[in-house]
Design a protein around this motif. Structure first.
Motif, short mmCIF file in Angstrom:
data_model
loop_
_atom_site.label_atom_id
_atom_site.label_comp_id
_atom_site.label_asym_id
_atom_site.label_seq_id
_atom_site.Cartn_x
_atom_site.Cartn_y
_atom_site.Cartn_z
N TRP A 185 0.92 -1.49 0.00
CA TRP A 185 0.04 0.08 -0.09
C TRP A 185 0.90 1.20 -0.04
N ILE A 186 2.00 1.17 -0.67
CA ILE A 186 2.93 2.42 -0.73
C ILE A 186 3.08 2.93 -2.14
N PHE A 187 2.53 4.01 -2.30
CA PHE A 187 2.38 4.56 -3.58
C PHE A 187 3.27 5.76 -3.74
N PRO A 188 3.57 6.18 -5.28
CA PRO A 188 4.43 7.38 -5.33
C PRO A 188 3.49 8.53 -5.05
N PRO A 189 4.02 9.76 -4.78
CA PRO A 189 3.39 11.09 -4.41
C PRO A 189 2.57 11.58 -5.53
N SER A 190 1.50 12.36 -5.28
CA SER A 190 0.77 12.83 -6.43
C SER A 190 1.20 14.00 -7.07
N SER A 191 1.93 14.64 -6.28
CA SER A 191 2.70 16.12 -6.61
C SER A 191 3.55 16.50 -5.52
N VAL A 192 4.76 17.20 -6.00
CA VAL A 192 5.60 17.94 -5.18
C VAL A 192 5.53 19.52 -5.49
N LEU A 209 -0.33 5.46 -10.90
CA LEU A 209 0.00 3.97 -11.09
C LEU A 209 -1.40 3.50 -11.40
N GLN A 210 -1.31 2.71 -12.57
CA GLN A 210 -2.39 1.98 -13.31
C GLN A 210 -2.54 0.70 -12.99
N VAL A 238 -1.01 10.24 -2.30
CA VAL A 238 -2.55 10.11 -3.07
C VAL A 238 -3.52 10.25 -2.23
N THR A 239 -4.81 10.86 -2.67
CA THR A 239 -5.90 11.08 -1.78
C THR A 239 -6.40 9.58 -1.05
N LYS A 251 -6.69 4.61 2.82
CA LYS A 251 -5.26 5.68 2.77
C LYS A 251 -4.04 4.82 2.12
N ALA A 252 -3.23 5.59 1.30
CA ALA A 252 -2.21 4.94 0.93
C ALA A 252 -0.80 5.67 1.76
N TRP A 253 0.12 4.90 1.60
CA TRP A 253 1.31 5.04 2.26
C TRP A 253 2.22 6.03 1.67
N LEU A 254 2.79 6.91 1.94
CA LEU A 254 3.94 7.58 1.31
C LEU A 254 5.38 7.53 2.06
N PHE A 255 6.33 6.75 1.18
CA PHE A 255 7.69 6.68 2.07
C PHE A 255 8.72 7.67 1.38
#
Lengths: 262, 347
Positions: A185-192, A209-210, A238-239, A251-255
């Motif tokens: 459940w670790i995803f890339p950020p949506s924006s910086v 990601l798709q 990501v939301t 909720k996703a994780w951001l690492f």
């Protein structure tokens, strides 16, 4: 006549598949090797690092490139650990005379950046994944693929910090490291978003990601090209987890991994 | 397209093309390159299609566990509620199916009592252990162990596996719940509770599988996997910790004892970039790893096992193995595109 021949071929193909279903053992050329395991003494080069690769299996050969091309059996053959002094991207691939070649393992090596004098966190990290203190992201050490590695700092909403330099410093680029581990459940950020000198702002969107992706260390390169003494960085999560994932709606994780200033 | 589907289609096409000019010779040409996986005394050929059935009639979700019954039939447990139990013969022919009430069907144990076969099914979504006859009639159910004081709600109890010892007592591993091992008598009455979540010797992270080890009749014991820790732990029947056997890199599911050896499905290679990086692992009677079909050859340095990892992209997420009376093995896989079990034929 043509119809007869086509029918004959179809008949034989049919028989072949039927036989395969219960009697034909799997053949080696139907299966690929696993991608090589690649490691380096550090991913951030101060003076030099040592790179190693392996796939512990008889008669496997590993070939690699560092010019952006896909490794082939004509590329440099890996025989032992080697020293690297300059940043670059290394690609490794395993080959065997009978099994299909592996996928590629990519190792990215970074030149050491300018170390900020201070980092002040505005948002809090997860208690479970807080790294090794507030300076984890500027300590010149990259994390491993394992999200439990202490060099990772985990967030469930947004990562916001201000970075300070004692003297005005020319910053060409910022590299923001992050982890993709969709199974965990670790995803890339949506924006910086980046703010500096109280007036300048830059926002970079990250494609979502798709589908499930293999675990991977990634980074986002931000072009700054300005002299500055402080910079505020906001990395947005990501939301929610997308619909194609088992955890959809949660909720996703951001690492976050190392932030490198050059 | 899934890797499994691709393999099937590509192999059929290849065989068809080869078959046209000289059908009989095609097998000879390919025969020398049959996949042989494993090491030392335990090597196998692979039949990916052994268990294939029509998914419209007999679908699977995750293939969780398999056992061989007294008639020699291979019994598969899946969490697909159209047919939770699928029974094959050893050639892969479908014999019968039953079960529509086990959405969290996970653990499957064969129990032999007075010449009859029974099954123990753990269902982590029903938070129960269900004992059935071999044709699916429910004998009794064990509910969540409220009496232990270790569980405030039934949702905390997510049992993954059972084992039955000589006197009929049942041990349950709560591998997706609070990580306790529950000890019941033959009637399902609670006798003891041990383990729990943690990294101490007597505790577990993901107490996924359990089996009764009576290879040494004088010292019967329990073998329990701490899957996330890559450790096999041994306890006596009172629940006292005896030893840890480390298997670095291998997320071992449940131990399956066949004759003097222990067989494991390994769900994943711990440090692989892809999660579908599983393999199979076999220990000898000294609990030394002797073969890892689909993975690195086991090797020891200063009596410590070197890290094991997948070397060929054959298995995805192996979840259980069943060894039949011909020494052949069946591999059931979790989260592998609803594929059916694979057969490994010993060579």
């Amino acid at each position: 006549m043509r119809f007869f021949l086509v029918s004959l071929v179809v008949l034989f193909v049919g028989i072949g598949c039927s036989q395969k279903n219960k009697t034909t053992p799997l053949q080696e050329n139907e299966i690929a090797l696993t991608q090589p395991r690649v490691s380096s003494t550090s991913s951030i080069i101060d003076s030099s690092v040592v790179v190693s690769a392996e796939l512990r299996m008889d008669d496997v050969n590993i070939f690699y490139t560092n010019d952006g091309t896909e490794p082939s059996m004509e590329s440099t053959k890996y025989s032992r650990s080697f020293e690297v002094e300059n940043e670059g991207i290394y690609a490794f691939k395993a080959f065997h005379s009978l099994w299909r070649p592996s996928e590629i393992t990519v190792l990215k090596l970074y030149e050491k950046g300018i170390v900020p004098d201070d980092i002040k966190w505005i948002s809090g990290s997860s208690d479970s994944y807080k790294g090794i203190g507030s300076s984890t992201l500027i300590n010149q050490e990259k994390a491993s693929l394992n999200f439990r590695n202490a060099q990772w700092v985990g967030f469930d909403s947004v990562a916001v910090a201000e970075v300070h330099f004692k003297k005005k410093t020319f910053i060409e680029t910022i590299s923001i490291g992050y982890l993709i581990d969709t199974q965990s459940w670790i995803f890339p950020p949506s924006s910086v978003k980046v703010y500096w000198n109280e007036t300048d702002t830059l926002e970079i969107k990250v494609p979502s990601l798709q589908q499930l992706e293999p675990r991977e260390l990634k980074d986002l390169q931000i072009q700054v090209g300005k002299e500055l003494s402080s910079i505020r960085i906001e990395v947005m999560n990501v939301t929610e987890i997308p619909d194609w994932h088992d955890g959809k709606g949660n909720k996703a994780w951001l690492f976050m991994d190392e932030w490198i200033f050059k | 397209m899934s890797r499994r589907k691709f393999l099937k289609q590509s192999s059929c096409v290849a065989m068809g093309l080869l078959a046209y000019p000289a059908y009989s010779g095609a097998f000879t040409v390919n025969a020398s390159n049959d996949v042989i996986i494993g090491h030392n005394s335990h090597k196998y050929k692979v039949d990916l299609t052994w268990g294939d059935l029509n998914p419209l009639h007999t679908p699977v979700q995750d293939c969780h566990e398999m056992v061989q019954d007294s008639k020699g039939r291979i019994v598969l447990l899946t969490n697909h509620v159209k047919n939770n139990v699928i029974i094959y013969d050893k050639s892969g022919k479908l014999l019968e199916t039953w079960g529509t009430d086990y959405p969290g069907a996970h653990g499957l144990t064969l129990v032999k009592e007075n010449g009859s076969d029974f099954l123990l099914i753990t269902d982590y979504e029903r938070h129960q252990i269900i004992k059935t006859t071999i044709d699916g009639k429910v004998v009794f159910k064990i509910e969540y162990p409220a009496d232990t004081g270790k569980y405030s709600t039934k949702e905390e109890f997510k049992p993954t596996e059972t084992t039955v010892v000589e006197n009929g007592d049942i041990y349950v591993a709560d591998g997706y719940g609070n990580q306790h091992i529950l000890h019941y008598n033959q009637k399902g009455e609670l006798l003891n509770c041990f383990g729990g979540r943690g990294e101490a010797d007597g505790q577990f992270l993901n107490a996924h599988g359990i089996c009764y080890d009576h290879r040494d009749p004088a010292n019967p014991s329990l073998l329990i996997t701490a899957r996330e820790m890559n450790i096999l732990k041994r306890f006596n029947l009172k629940g006292e910790f005896l030893e840890s056997i480390k298997v670095p890199g291998a997320l071992i599911c449940r131990p399956v004892i066949h004759k003097k050896d222990i067989y494991f499905a390994v769900l994943q290679s711990k440090n692989a970039s892809n999660s579908d990086s599983g393999f199979v692992l076999i220990m000898n009677e000294k609990n030394e790893v002797v073969s890892c079909p689909g993975a690195t050859a086991p090797s020891y340095k200063n009596k410590k096992l070197n890290e094991l990892y997948q070397t060929v992209r054959l298995f995805q997420h192996p979840h259980d193995v069943c060894v039949d009376d011909d020494e052949n093995m069946y591999v059931a896989q979790w989260n592998s595109g609803q594929t059916y079990p694979i057969k490994l034929t010993r060579v």
